[in-house]
Design a protein around this motif. Structure first.
Motif, short mmCIF file in Angstrom:
data_model
loop_
_atom_site.label_atom_id
_atom_site.label_comp_id
_atom_site.label_asym_id
_atom_site.label_seq_id
_atom_site.Cartn_x
_atom_site.Cartn_y
_atom_site.Cartn_z
N ASP A 52 0.71 -1.01 0.30
CA ASP A 52 0.50 -0.16 -0.08
C ASP A 52 0.68 1.05 0.41
O ASP A 52 2.04 1.01 0.12
CB ASP A 52 -1.06 -0.72 0.66
N VAL A 53 0.20 2.35 0.01
CA VAL A 53 1.04 3.58 -0.12
C VAL A 53 0.35 4.98 -0.23
O VAL A 53 -1.01 4.77 -0.45
CB VAL A 53 1.64 4.02 -1.81
N PHE A 54 0.88 5.48 0.44
CA PHE A 54 -0.02 6.45 1.76
C PHE A 54 0.78 8.59 0.91
O PHE A 54 1.87 8.00 1.18
CB PHE A 54 -0.59 6.47 2.22
N LEU A 55 0.11 9.35 0.24
CA LEU A 55 1.28 10.65 0.22
C LEU A 55 0.24 11.55 1.33
O LEU A 55 -0.93 11.43 1.40
CB LEU A 55 0.33 11.14 -0.95
N ASP A 56 0.96 12.35 2.43
CA ASP A 56 0.86 13.10 3.39
C ASP A 56 0.16 14.86 2.14
O ASP A 56 0.69 14.27 0.97
CB ASP A 56 1.93 13.11 4.57
N GLN A 57 0.03 15.19 3.59
CA GLN A 57 0.06 16.60 2.70
C GLN A 57 1.44 17.26 1.72
O GLN A 57 0.60 18.11 1.33
CB GLN A 57 -0.75 17.45 3.75
N ASP A 58 2.37 16.51 2.59
CA ASP A 58 3.30 17.68 1.88
C ASP A 58 3.94 16.72 0.62
O ASP A 58 5.15 17.01 0.78
CB ASP A 58 4.40 17.69 2.90
N GLN A 59 3.21 15.43 0.74
CA GLN A 59 3.70 15.16 -0.65
C GLN A 59 4.94 14.22 -0.40
O GLN A 59 5.26 13.39 -1.29
CB GLN A 59 4.38 15.97 -2.31
N SER A 60 5.33 13.56 0.97
CA SER A 60 6.14 12.36 1.54
C SER A 60 5.32 11.03 0.83
O SER A 60 3.67 11.01 1.29
CB SER A 60 6.11 12.65 2.36
N ILE A 61 6.08 9.54 0.93
CA ILE A 61 5.89 9.28 0.73
C ILE A 61 5.49 7.88 1.58
O ILE A 61 6.84 7.97 2.19
CB ILE A 61 6.00 8.35 -0.65
N PHE A 62 4.29 7.02 2.06
CA PHE A 62 4.38 6.08 2.90
C PHE A 62 3.98 4.94 2.41
O PHE A 62 2.63 4.78 1.70
CB PHE A 62 3.35 6.41 4.13
N VAL A 63 4.84 3.71 2.21
CA VAL A 63 4.76 2.49 2.00
C VAL A 63 4.68 1.43 2.93
O VAL A 63 5.86 1.68 3.78
CB VAL A 63 6.14 1.94 1.05
N ALA A 64 3.70 0.72 3.15
CA ALA A 64 3.75 -0.32 3.72
C ALA A 64 4.08 -1.86 2.97
O ALA A 64 4.13 -2.06 1.73
CB ALA A 64 2.25 -0.89 3.63
N ASP A 65 5.84 -1.65 4.09
CA ASP A 65 6.26 -2.52 2.95
C ASP A 65 5.95 -3.73 3.83
O ASP A 65 7.03 -4.43 4.43
CB ASP A 65 8.09 -1.98 2.88
N ASP A 66 5.01 -4.81 3.22
CA ASP A 66 4.89 -5.80 3.79
C ASP A 66 5.79 -6.83 4.18
O ASP A 66 6.36 -7.31 5.27
CB ASP A 66 3.86 -6.96 2.63
N ASN A 114 9.51 -6.52 4.19
CA ASN A 114 10.75 -6.20 5.69
C ASN A 114 9.40 -5.95 7.09
O ASN A 114 10.15 -5.43 7.59
CB ASN A 114 10.71 -5.09 4.99
N GLN A 115 8.44 -6.02 6.71
CA GLN A 115 7.37 -6.14 8.05
C GLN A 115 7.58 -4.54 8.88
O GLN A 115 8.30 -4.05 9.69
CB GLN A 115 7.90 -6.68 9.24
N ARG A 116 7.79 -3.59 7.74
CA ARG A 116 7.53 -1.85 8.35
C ARG A 116 7.17 -0.84 7.52
O ARG A 116 6.39 -1.36 5.74
CB ARG A 116 9.44 -1.74 7.61
N ILE A 117 6.42 0.03 7.92
CA ILE A 117 6.27 1.37 7.06
C ILE A 117 7.22 2.53 6.56
O ILE A 117 7.87 2.76 7.73
CB ILE A 117 5.12 2.02 7.70
N ILE A 118 7.62 2.70 5.58
CA ILE A 118 9.12 3.47 5.23
C ILE A 118 8.29 4.91 4.92
O ILE A 118 6.97 4.78 3.45
CB ILE A 118 9.84 2.74 4.31
N LYS A 119 9.41 6.54 4.35
CA LYS A 119 9.06 7.02 4.66
C LYS A 119 9.74 7.39 3.31
O LYS A 119 11.33 7.61 3.60
CB LYS A 119 8.81 8.16 5.57
#
Length: 202
Positions: free
Chosen positions: A181-195, A197-202
């Protein structure tokens, strides 16, 4: 004399001291697994619009449905024509997002495509092919960011610019392993659900 400080409210309009109810309220489904209009079957994708209508990708019902606020049954707005790869069908939809015009973007995972359904259309258009899409989102300019599960990367469409990963499978900070999964915040930073690797990476 004492004065109280006003509550701190962030850009997301949520007060810093906000709390949530500990008990949830069912707003869609809860009538057992099935294909009736008051049932869901493996709901994976979810979107809520400004009117509090809930849109659900019923993965094994091969459709996207809309539950209006307070409704006891849903309305099929995409798919619903059985499992398949025709433009009015889908196979294992995993994520949906809807823009301000009511256009739906669907990760049609097992068909290896992203589909776009315009509001009130009875079929979709394939806008990305040969992609193991699992998650997607839109930025402020209505450009798509899509997670490619097998190629271990996030791409920006339609330019196909790699915005995260793309350096093979691994756990380094420039690598991904099954980005789901992928999400963009209001600053257009990208957050990724890195399944993988068991992590959320920005």
């Amino acid at each position: 004399m004492t004065t109280s400080q006003p509550p701190v409210i962030h850009d997301d309009c949520i007060c810093e001291s906000a709390t949530w109810n500990q008990n949830g309220v069912t707003v869609a489904g809860w009538n057992g697994r099935g294909s009736s209009l008051n049932q869901l079957d493996e709901p994976l994708g979810l979107f809520v619009d400004e009117d509090a209508a809930v849109y659900v990708a019923g993965t094994l019902n091969f459709r996207v449905v809309k539950w209006a606020s307070g409704a006891s049954s849903d309305q099929v707005i995409a798919g619903g024509n059985g499992e398949g790869n025709q433009n009015n069908q889908m196979k294992y939809a995993t994520k949906i997002i809807i823009d301000k015009n009511g256009t739906i973007f669907i990760c049609d995972h097992m068909n290896m495509r992203v589909q776009r359904w315009f509001k009130n259309d009875d079929h979709g258009q394939t806008i990305i092919e040969n992609i193991s899409c699992w998650g997607l989102t839109l930025d402020k300019e209505k450009l798509l960011y899509v997670s490619d599960w097998k190629k271990r990367r996030i791409t920006k469409r339609p330019s196909e610019q790699i915005t995260a990963g793309g350096n093979g499978q691994g756990s380094a900070l420039n690598q991904l392993f099954y980005p789901c999964d992928v999400f963009l915040d209001q600053d257009q930073s990208i957050f990724v659900a890195d399944d993988g690797n068991q992590r959320i990476i920005k």
